[in-house]
Motif scaffolding. Structure first.
Motif, PDB file in Angstrom:
ATOM      1  N   GLN B  67       0.755  -1.246   0.158  1.00 33.17           N
ATOM      2  CA  GLN B  67       0.188   0.068   0.129  1.00 33.17           C
ATOM      3  C   GLN B  67       0.712   1.350  -0.039  1.00 33.17           C
ATOM      4  OE1 GLN B  67      -2.897  -1.166   3.253  1.00 33.17           O
ATOM      5  NE2 GLN B  67      -4.214   0.382   2.172  1.00 33.17           N
ATOM      6  N   LYS B  68       0.293   2.370  -0.630  1.00 33.99           N
ATOM      7  CA  LYS B  68       0.874   3.552  -0.767  1.00 33.99           C
ATOM      8  C   LYS B  68      -0.071   4.591  -0.117  1.00 33.99           C
ATOM      9  CE  LYS B  68       3.861   6.608  -2.112  1.00 33.99           C
ATOM     10  NZ  LYS B  68       4.160   7.332  -0.773  1.00 33.99           N
ATOM     11  N   GLN B  69       0.003   5.323   0.923  1.00 32.23           N
ATOM     12  CA  GLN B  69      -0.727   6.131   1.346  1.00 32.23           C
ATOM     13  C   GLN B  69       0.132   7.688   1.076  1.00 32.23           C
ATOM     14  OE1 GLN B  69      -2.471   5.046   5.234  1.00 32.23           O
ATOM     15  NE2 GLN B  69      -3.409   3.175   4.320  1.00 32.23           N
ATOM     16  N   GLU B 144      -5.490   6.000  -1.314  1.00 33.70           N
ATOM     17  CA  GLU B 144      -4.722   4.552  -1.255  1.00 33.70           C
ATOM     18  C   GLU B 144      -4.395   4.059  -2.628  1.00 33.70           C
ATOM     19  OE1 GLU B 144      -6.898   2.267   2.407  1.00 33.70           O
ATOM     20  OE2 GLU B 144      -8.066   2.259   0.239  1.00 33.70           O
ATOM     21  N   LYS B 145      -3.141   3.560  -2.814  1.00 30.64           N
ATOM     22  CA  LYS B 145      -2.668   2.935  -4.063  1.00 30.64           C
ATOM     23  C   LYS B 145      -2.347   1.415  -3.321  1.00 30.64           C
ATOM     24  CE  LYS B 145      -0.739   6.488  -6.892  1.00 30.64           C
ATOM     25  NZ  LYS B 145       0.422   6.966  -7.497  1.00 30.64           N
ATOM     26  N   ILE B 146      -3.085   0.563  -3.937  1.00 30.62           N
ATOM     27  CA  ILE B 146      -3.044  -0.786  -3.732  1.00 30.62           C
ATOM     28  C   ILE B 146      -2.576  -2.084  -4.483  1.00 30.62           C
ATOM     29  CG2 ILE B 146      -4.371  -2.776  -2.534  1.00 30.62           C
ATOM     30  CD1 ILE B 146      -6.022  -0.912  -1.064  1.00 30.62           C
ATOM     31  N   VAL B 147      -1.526  -2.853  -4.273  1.00 31.64           N
ATOM     32  CA  VAL B 147      -1.001  -3.919  -5.047  1.00 31.64           C
ATOM     33  C   VAL B 147      -1.333  -5.070  -4.353  1.00 31.64           C
ATOM     34  CG1 VAL B 147       0.655  -4.908  -6.538  1.00 31.64           C
ATOM     35  CG2 VAL B 147       0.622  -2.569  -6.213  1.00 31.64           C
ATOM     36  N   LEU B 148      -2.066  -6.017  -4.976  1.00 30.26           N
ATOM     37  CA  LEU B 148      -2.259  -7.400  -4.177  1.00 30.26           C
ATOM     38  C   LEU B 148      -1.103  -8.159  -4.038  1.00 30.26           C
ATOM     39  CD1 LEU B 148      -5.690  -8.503  -5.632  1.00 30.26           C
ATOM     40  CD2 LEU B 148      -5.306  -7.010  -3.603  1.00 30.26           C
ATOM     41  N   LYS B 149      -0.956  -8.834  -3.098  1.00 27.64           N
ATOM     42  CA  LYS B 149       0.467  -9.579  -2.768  1.00 27.64           C
ATOM     43  C   LYS B 149       0.190 -11.021  -2.078  1.00 27.64           C
ATOM     44  CE  LYS B 149       5.113  -8.931  -0.655  1.00 27.64           C
ATOM     45  NZ  LYS B 149       5.867  -9.308  -1.852  1.00 27.64           N
ATOM     46  N   PRO B 150      -0.289 -11.974  -2.985  1.00 25.75           N
ATOM     47  CA  PRO B 150      -0.788 -13.370  -2.320  1.00 25.75           C
ATOM     48  C   PRO B 150       0.473 -13.901  -1.728  1.00 25.75           C
ATOM     49  CG  PRO B 150      -1.300 -13.277  -4.359  1.00 25.75           C
ATOM     50  CD  PRO B 150      -0.515 -11.880  -4.253  1.00 25.75           C
ATOM     51  N   VAL B 151       0.728 -14.232  -0.564  1.00 24.53           N
ATOM     52  CA  VAL B 151       2.081 -14.992  -0.296  1.00 24.53           C
ATOM     53  C   VAL B 151       1.709 -16.342   0.641  1.00 24.53           C
ATOM     54  CG1 VAL B 151       3.420 -12.749  -0.037  1.00 24.53           C
ATOM     55  CG2 VAL B 151       1.773 -13.978   2.148  1.00 24.53           C
ATOM     56  N   LYS B 152       2.601 -17.183   0.441  1.00 22.53           N
ATOM     57  CA  LYS B 152       2.451 -18.617   1.047  1.00 22.53           C
ATOM     58  C   LYS B 152       2.517 -18.426   2.583  1.00 22.53           C
ATOM     59  CE  LYS B 152       4.146 -21.779  -2.698  1.00 22.53           C
ATOM     60  NZ  LYS B 152       5.099 -22.281  -3.242  1.00 22.53           N
ATOM     61  N   PHE B 153       1.796 -19.428   3.098  1.00 23.05           N
ATOM     62  CA  PHE B 153       1.838 -19.331   4.753  1.00 23.05           C
ATOM     63  C   PHE B 153       3.392 -18.896   5.264  1.00 23.05           C
ATOM     64  CE2 PHE B 153       2.234 -21.149   9.255  1.00 23.05           C
ATOM     65  CZ  PHE B 153       1.291 -20.371   9.808  1.00 23.05           C
ATOM     66  N   ASP B 154       4.627 -19.732   5.006  1.00 22.90           N
ATOM     67  CA  ASP B 154       5.678 -19.378   5.680  1.00 22.90           C
ATOM     68  C   ASP B 154       6.267 -18.148   5.242  1.00 22.90           C
ATOM     69  OD1 ASP B 154       6.777 -22.136   7.030  1.00 22.90           O
ATOM     70  OD2 ASP B 154       5.692 -22.813   5.000  1.00 22.90           O
TER      71      ASP B 154
END
Lengths: 195, 195
Positions: B67-69, B144-154
């Motif tokens: 995120q960027k605010q 807000e500027k938002i980029v989705l960032k899916p990450v594995k659990f670890d």
């Protein structure tokens, strides 16, 4: 020792206006340009900085406090308090230690300094005090009841994580120490009276 | 699901007066009787409650945001936002998730609810959302500027401890999970899409 005040991640800009002056908190507002070109009023608080002191006694115990404040449950904490307006940070740490424990310290190690909230301009300075000498009784203000609670290092780590003693960042280091033997030994050194 | 609001450790008493009404913060003051019988003006803030959502995607990844605010450095966080006045807490969690990620969730597990500050009447509700379905694009507000960032659990545990994602209490549980294999497996279960 000149102590630098940590910067806020989202500073109050110079053109911000103080719209309220309170006892603990002042409120600032400013017009912020948004990414889409629109303008919105942003709001952020200021409050006096805080010092937290972990005093290490000559026998290696760390001096915690059992505290009662009006309208609040009994809690275990470290000596801590506000930096008065215009007061030097180290002077505030020494004053709070003396008022809340009756001890003076020869050495004050700045362990951590940060601004914990992005919505409040407010820094927390965490010290480890060594070379302690008891020179007087406690002088808590009318809003405090204090019982001294010296604890051994291992108990100190347990209590600090369980009761959340001190600032977020240092609590996290206690949690790390609780689980990581290497980090615990580093912390044990840092909190040893002769190190 | 009726969600109970956690109580403050030092509640604003009923006779407190609102002395300032701001955009994010309202300021309350009251006369407090001290232990020595003297009376002092106490001050405490109110702000709108916050919801934090950890969305678990069908493939097991956790959906974080870059995120960027305005006036603030880029940071990694979880979908989060304010509970509007009069808005139901769960409704706010669903709305924030949709606005910031474009996803709806079938199941919202309340993982943690607490008031993190004794000087601000303010609760943080942390949810784990599962059964996710993408139904739209992002609708971030102009700030807000938002980029989705899916990450594995670890990686999620690593990032959450390093970047301090979410509320203090849940960050501490991530730190525990980082060091304690048993706690990590418990957390892995809690964050698994099918559990």
């Amino acid at each position: 020792m000149e102590i630098e005040r940590p910067k806020s991640k989202q500073p109050i800009p110079q053109n911000a206006k103080r719209v309220f002056k309170g006892i603990l908190f002042d409120v600032y507002q400013w017009e912020q340009e948004m990414f889409d070109g629109s303008r919105t009023i942003f709001e952020k608080l200021k409050r006096l900085d805080t010092v937290v002191i972990f005093p290490v006694l000559p026998d290696g115990k760390i001096l915690l406090l059992e505290q009662k404040q009006p309208g609040k449950e009994v809690f275990i904490g470290a000596p801590a308090g506000r930096v008065d307006k215009g007061e030097d940070i180290l002077t505030a740490a020494k004053r709070e230690l003396l008022e809340e424990t009756g001890y003076i310290g020869e050495e004050f190690i700045l362990w951590d300094a940060r601004q914990p909230s992005s919505k409040i301009d407010y820094a927390v300075f965490t010290f480890i005090a060594k070379g302690l000498k008891k020179i007087s009784g406690l002088k808590p203000d009318g809003g405090e009841k204090i019982v001294l609670k010296p604890v051994k290092f291992d108990e100190f780590v347990e209590i600090s994580t369980r009761e959340k003693v001190g600032e977020k960042e240092t609590i996290m280091r206690f949690i790390e120490a609780k689980y990581d033997p290497k980090k615990k030994e580093e912390l044990r050194k840092l909190f040893s009276p002769n190190y």
